[in-house]
Scaffold this motif. Sequence first.
Motif, short mmCIF file in Angstrom:
data_model
loop_
_atom_site.label_atom_id
_atom_site.label_comp_id
_atom_site.label_asym_id
_atom_site.label_seq_id
_atom_site.Cartn_x
_atom_site.Cartn_y
_atom_site.Cartn_z
N ALA A 1 0.84 -1.21 0.00
CA ALA A 1 0.00 0.00 0.00
C ALA A 1 0.87 1.25 0.00
CB ALA A 1 -0.93 0.00 1.21
N GLY A 2 1.94 1.23 0.78
CA GLY A 2 2.85 2.37 0.81
C GLY A 2 3.52 2.59 -0.53
N LEU B 1 2.32 0.27 10.17
CA LEU B 1 2.76 1.65 9.97
C LEU B 1 4.23 1.70 9.53
CD1 LEU B 1 1.06 3.35 13.04
CD2 LEU B 1 0.60 3.84 10.63
N ALA B 2 5.09 0.95 10.20
CA ALA B 2 6.51 0.98 9.86
C ALA B 2 6.75 0.50 8.43
CB ALA B 2 7.29 0.11 10.84
N PHE C 1 6.60 4.38 1.43
CA PHE C 1 6.03 5.69 1.09
C PHE C 1 7.08 6.76 1.35
CE2 PHE C 1 3.31 9.41 2.37
CZ PHE C 1 2.65 9.56 1.16
N ALA C 2 7.35 7.55 0.33
CA ALA C 2 8.43 8.53 0.44
C ALA C 2 8.01 9.82 1.13
CB ALA C 2 8.98 8.86 -0.95
N GLU D 1 4.09 11.14 9.11
CA GLU D 1 2.82 11.46 9.76
C GLU D 1 1.64 11.33 8.80
OE1 GLU D 1 3.07 15.25 11.59
OE2 GLU D 1 4.56 14.62 13.08
N ASN D 2 1.91 11.30 7.52
CA ASN D 2 0.85 11.21 6.52
C ASN D 2 0.48 9.77 6.18
OD1 ASN D 2 0.48 13.99 6.30
ND2 ASN D 2 2.14 14.18 4.81
N VAL D 3 1.05 8.82 6.89
CA VAL D 3 0.64 7.42 6.79
C VAL D 3 0.02 7.03 8.12
CG1 VAL D 3 1.38 5.04 6.42
CG2 VAL D 3 2.51 6.90 5.18
N PHE D 4 -1.21 6.55 8.10
CA PHE D 4 -1.87 6.26 9.37
C PHE D 4 -2.85 5.11 9.22
CE2 PHE D 4 -4.48 9.19 7.02
CZ PHE D 4 -5.80 8.93 7.36
#
Length: 312
Positions: free
Chosen positions: A252-253, A281-282, A288-289, A293-296
Amino acid sequence: MPLRVTFLGTAGAIPTTGRNPSSVFVAREGEELLFDAGEGTQRQMMRFGTGFSVSQLFVTHLHGDHVLGIPGLLQTMDFNDREAPLAIHTPHGTRQQLKSLVNALGNRPTFPVRINEVGGGDVAYRADEYEVRAFDTDHDTRSVGYALVEDDRKGRFDRERAEELGVPVGPKFSRLHEGESVELEDGTVVEPDQVVGDPRPGRSIVYTGDTRPAEATIEVADEPDLLIHDATFADDRADRATDTAHSTARQAGEIANRAGAQRLALMHLSSRYAGRTEDHLAQAREGFAGDEENVFVPEDGQSLEISYPAGD
């Protein structure tokens, strides 16, 4: 113009005590949209105060954790004397199944319910200033995702430049901003592109439902403000994700990174992880580059305001 997302259900196929099956509520300038309706969605709507004034329901696929809330929701709407029509959008080839679900209790709703089949590339719903596009996903049944994409907004009007060109303050400002040329008293013609900047992109939200990583997710919207992506498993179950046509958080990231998404919400977490979201999350953040904080991982009931870029 407000654009708010409320996560009504964020669980995978099996709900937990803290997470309901899949459902996402979107409110835009008085219009309310619902994406999937897992079991108990109507209670979540009451619990989190969204109300039931949904005009469009977008179904990604007909697995139970995405649709079993529909009969109860429709019955509640009926009990509330609803008269407004409801449009339900569903993948091609599933209309009859969905119709059976709508009528599962033996009583047809007293308000109009229209079922619309959609496939990848279709505009499922066109409204003033935005549309909801269907796109192909890769699940183990007929499935689509949906992207809410706003129209471009008018460019900024340069009042100072207009005055320098001799345009009098008043109606001619509005005409120029609307794309019309104007003629001044001395016969000079001022064109819109002399005083109006380039169009500014609107906001966009992409919701995948259940899927393996899919190229269409990247292509359906240009740098979406929010990508809500299947992240059923962490890396420890990557093989299971492939076998069951789901995604890992890392995948997903990576999709969010390739799509240029501003924010990534990880949805449909398997109950095997219970309240443990650290690995999701990790791993998603590694793919995701953007800002971490924009991944939750949204909690049920969490709301998010989608704003225009600062200064825009």
